[in-house]
Write a protein that holds these residues in place. Structure first.
Motif, PDB file in Angstrom:
ATOM      1  N   ASP A 107      72.441  45.999  28.268  1.00 52.51           N
ATOM      2  CA  ASP A 107      72.917  44.762  29.126  1.00 52.51           C
ATOM      3  C   ASP A 107      71.729  43.780  28.794  1.00 52.51           C
ATOM      4  O   ASP A 107      70.503  44.063  28.641  1.00 52.51           O
ATOM      5  N   LYS A 108      71.945  42.703  28.610  1.00 51.65           N
ATOM      6  CA  LYS A 108      70.938  41.411  28.743  1.00 51.65           C
ATOM      7  C   LYS A 108      70.371  41.283  29.806  1.00 51.65           C
ATOM      8  O   LYS A 108      71.128  41.121  30.782  1.00 51.65           O
ATOM      9  N   PHE A 109      69.018  41.410  30.056  1.00 49.86           N
ATOM     10  CA  PHE A 109      68.398  40.974  31.027  1.00 49.86           C
ATOM     11  C   PHE A 109      68.554  39.687  31.559  1.00 49.86           C
ATOM     12  O   PHE A 109      68.460  38.598  30.715  1.00 49.86           O
ATOM     13  N   PRO A 110      68.917  39.307  32.892  1.00 51.71           N
ATOM     14  CA  PRO A 110      69.144  37.748  33.267  1.00 51.71           C
ATOM     15  C   PRO A 110      68.096  36.907  33.024  1.00 51.71           C
ATOM     16  O   PRO A 110      66.821  37.167  33.098  1.00 51.71           O
ATOM     17  N   SER A 111      68.340  35.556  32.652  1.00 48.74           N
ATOM     18  CA  SER A 111      67.309  34.590  32.854  1.00 48.74           C
ATOM     19  C   SER A 111      66.983  34.321  34.312  1.00 48.74           C
ATOM     20  O   SER A 111      67.742  34.657  35.281  1.00 48.74           O
ATOM     21  N   PHE A 112      65.498  34.039  34.265  1.00 51.64           N
ATOM     22  CA  PHE A 112      65.125  33.817  35.468  1.00 51.64           C
ATOM     23  C   PHE A 112      63.851  32.681  35.388  1.00 51.64           C
ATOM     24  O   PHE A 112      63.263  32.702  34.447  1.00 51.64           O
ATOM     25  N   ASP A 113      63.359  32.183  36.491  1.00 55.18           N
ATOM     26  CA  ASP A 113      62.478  31.089  36.420  1.00 55.18           C
ATOM     27  C   ASP A 113      61.606  31.307  37.879  1.00 55.18           C
ATOM     28  O   ASP A 113      62.347  30.495  38.784  1.00 55.18           O
ATOM     29  N   LEU A 114      60.826  31.984  38.136  1.00 55.12           N
ATOM     30  CA  LEU A 114      60.269  32.271  39.451  1.00 55.12           C
ATOM     31  C   LEU A 114      58.891  32.093  39.641  1.00 55.12           C
ATOM     32  O   LEU A 114      57.953  32.086  38.578  1.00 55.12           O
ATOM     33  N   THR A 115      58.444  31.459  40.700  1.00 51.68           N
ATOM     34  CA  THR A 115      56.890  31.309  41.111  1.00 51.68           C
ATOM     35  C   THR A 115      56.241  32.593  41.341  1.00 51.68           C
ATOM     36  O   THR A 115      56.712  33.592  41.931  1.00 51.68           O
ATOM     37  N   ALA A 116      55.088  32.677  41.015  1.00 51.82           N
ATOM     38  CA  ALA A 116      54.372  33.977  40.971  1.00 51.82           C
ATOM     39  C   ALA A 116      52.922  33.651  41.479  1.00 51.82           C
ATOM     40  O   ALA A 116      52.282  32.712  41.144  1.00 51.82           O
ATOM     41  N   VAL A 117      52.266  34.839  41.949  1.00 60.51           N
ATOM     42  CA  VAL A 117      50.851  34.651  42.172  1.00 60.51           C
ATOM     43  C   VAL A 117      50.380  35.602  40.849  1.00 60.51           C
ATOM     44  O   VAL A 117      50.626  36.728  40.882  1.00 60.51           O
ATOM     45  N   PRO A 118      49.455  35.015  40.280  1.00 64.00           N
ATOM     46  CA  PRO A 118      49.093  35.492  38.972  1.00 64.00           C
ATOM     47  C   PRO A 118      48.216  36.792  39.115  1.00 64.00           C
ATOM     48  O   PRO A 118      47.692  37.004  40.068  1.00 64.00           O
ATOM     49  N   GLY A 119      48.109  37.499  38.160  1.00 60.14           N
ATOM     50  CA  GLY A 119      47.291  38.868  38.329  1.00 60.14           C
ATOM     51  C   GLY A 119      45.810  38.463  38.019  1.00 60.14           C
ATOM     52  O   GLY A 119      45.483  37.330  37.743  1.00 60.14           O
ATOM     53  N   GLY A 120      44.812  39.355  38.368  1.00 66.02           N
ATOM     54  CA  GLY A 120      43.596  39.236  38.135  1.00 66.02           C
ATOM     55  C   GLY A 120      43.112  38.250  39.219  1.00 66.02           C
ATOM     56  O   GLY A 120      43.538  37.957  40.353  1.00 66.02           O
ATOM     57  N   PRO A 121      41.510  37.892  39.253  1.00 67.98           N
ATOM     58  CA  PRO A 121      40.801  37.136  39.987  1.00 67.98           C
ATOM     59  C   PRO A 121      41.679  35.670  40.224  1.00 67.98           C
ATOM     60  O   PRO A 121      41.671  35.267  41.321  1.00 67.98           O
ATOM     61  N   GLU A 122      42.540  35.037  39.319  1.00 64.01           N
ATOM     62  CA  GLU A 122      43.155  33.850  39.518  1.00 64.01           C
ATOM     63  C   GLU A 122      43.975  34.147  40.346  1.00 64.01           C
ATOM     64  O   GLU A 122      44.408  33.263  41.160  1.00 64.01           O
ATOM     65  N   GLY A 123      44.682  35.348  40.778  1.00 65.19           N
ATOM     66  CA  GLY A 123      45.529  35.580  41.955  1.00 65.19           C
ATOM     67  C   GLY A 123      45.134  35.459  43.317  1.00 65.19           C
ATOM     68  O   GLY A 123      46.004  35.169  44.159  1.00 65.19           O
ATOM     69  N   LEU A 124      43.767  35.404  43.530  1.00 67.49           N
ATOM     70  CA  LEU A 124      43.023  35.014  44.735  1.00 67.49           C
ATOM     71  C   LEU A 124      42.859  33.761  45.069  1.00 67.49           C
ATOM     72  O   LEU A 124      42.201  33.481  46.175  1.00 67.49           O
ATOM     73  N   LYS A 125      43.142  32.863  44.083  1.00 68.95           N
ATOM     74  CA  LYS A 125      42.501  31.536  44.198  1.00 68.95           C
ATOM     75  C   LYS A 125      43.525  30.717  45.066  1.00 68.95           C
ATOM     76  O   LYS A 125      43.445  29.464  45.377  1.00 68.95           O
ATOM     77  N   GLY A 126      44.832  31.029  44.959  1.00 68.87           N
ATOM     78  CA  GLY A 126      45.847  30.564  45.727  1.00 68.87           C
ATOM     79  C   GLY A 126      46.568  29.467  44.905  1.00 68.87           C
ATOM     80  O   GLY A 126      47.275  28.568  45.507  1.00 68.87           O
ATOM     81  N   GLU A 127      46.424  29.575  43.685  1.00 70.16           N
ATOM     82  CA  GLU A 127      47.017  28.683  42.583  1.00 70.16           C
ATOM     83  C   GLU A 127      48.237  29.603  42.180  1.00 70.16           C
ATOM     84  O   GLU A 127      48.082  30.608  41.563  1.00 70.16           O
ATOM     85  N   PHE A 128      49.605  28.858  42.076  1.00 69.35           N
ATOM     86  CA  PHE A 128      50.679  29.788  41.621  1.00 69.35           C
ATOM     87  C   PHE A 128      51.180  29.410  40.087  1.00 69.35           C
ATOM     88  O   PHE A 128      50.682  28.235  39.839  1.00 69.35           O
ATOM     89  N   VAL A 129      51.658  30.185  39.425  1.00 66.99           N
ATOM     90  CA  VAL A 129      52.077  30.003  38.167  1.00 66.99           C
ATOM     91  C   VAL A 129      53.842  30.306  38.063  1.00 66.99           C
ATOM     92  O   VAL A 129      54.361  30.822  38.909  1.00 66.99           O
ATOM     93  N   GLN A 130      54.463  29.643  37.300  1.00 64.14           N
ATOM     94  CA  GLN A 130      55.894  30.013  37.037  1.00 64.14           C
ATOM     95  C   GLN A 130      55.951  30.955  35.887  1.00 64.14           C
ATOM     96  O   GLN A 130      55.204  31.000  34.735  1.00 64.14           O
ATOM     97  N   ILE A 131      56.917  32.003  36.193  1.00 68.04           N
ATOM     98  CA  ILE A 131      56.964  32.879  34.902  1.00 68.04           C
ATOM     99  C   ILE A 131      58.671  32.924  34.872  1.00 68.04           C
ATOM    100  O   ILE A 131      59.300  32.876  35.921  1.00 68.04           O
ATOM    101  N   SER A 132      58.983  32.992  33.673  1.00 67.76           N
ATOM    102  CA  SER A 132      60.371  32.903  33.362  1.00 67.76           C
ATOM    103  C   SER A 132      60.716  34.038  32.340  1.00 67.76           C
ATOM    104  O   SER A 132      59.741  34.678  31.722  1.00 67.76           O
TER     105      SER A 132
END
Length: 180
Positions: free
Chosen positions: A6-31
């Motif tokens: 099957d084709k994996f569905p399209s998505f666009d979600l807000t995320a807490v990034p991995g690594g030290p950036e994830g602890l800064k409180g800045e979010f990213v979009q991952i699709s």
């Protein structure tokens, strides 16, 4: 539930990034368009601030380099918001060094789109998808809410899939393939 082929569905979600950036409180979009051309390991856990979930998330995080060496990215997903993910990372010692992003599926679109919503619990089952660079599901596994999975097995499966060979039971990278 979606399955192999099957084709994996399209998505666009807000995320807490991995690594030290994830602890800064800045979010990213991952699709589904993020990390184009790479294999994707997308795993779901029921919810944050629970007991089995952090053991799995940490285990996937510890293998982030192994997946990257195989041209694969790892995305962790739950129905919690990015703010809950961030709070959990900040307050759970084992999650502070997490190297993978935590995606927030608060509308449950990806969870429902993949068919991994636990019928009575209202949360995602412990599902893992291996998706090839063309967006096709090549492996899926689902565990009961009470049993954690083995991320090292996902590395082994990815190795087998990327080999384009016939791999016997318990095959691991470096072992012989089945010759027909």
């Amino acid at each position: 539930m979606l399955t192999v082929g099957d084709k994996f569905p399209s998505f666009d979600l807000t995320a807490v990034p991995g690594g030290p950036e994830g602890l800064k409180g800045e979010f990213v979009q991952i699709s589904d368009k993020s990390d184009a051309g790479k294999w994707k390991i997308v795993f779901f856990w029921p919810k944050d601030f629970t007991f089995v979930c952090p053991t799995e998330i940490v285990a996937f995080g510890k293998l982030a380099k192994d997946f990257a060496d195989r041209d694969a990215v790892v995305y962790g997903v739950s129905i919690d918001s990015e703010f809950v993910h961030l709070n959990w990372r900040l307050h759970h010692e084992d999650l502070k060094g997490l190297q993978i992003p935590m995606l927030a599926d608060i509308k449950r679109e990806l969870t429902e789109g993949t068919g991994v919503m636990a019928k009575d619990a209202g949360v995602a089952l412990r599902a893992t998808f291996v998706v090839d660079p063309q967006g096709i599901i090549r492996h899926v596994s689902v565990n009961d809410l009470s049993v954690g999975r083995n991320p090292q097995e996902i590395v082994r499966i990815l190795d087998g899939l990327q080999s384009d060979e016939l791999c016997p039971c318990n095959w691991k990278q470096g072992d012989d393939f089945i010759k027909v």
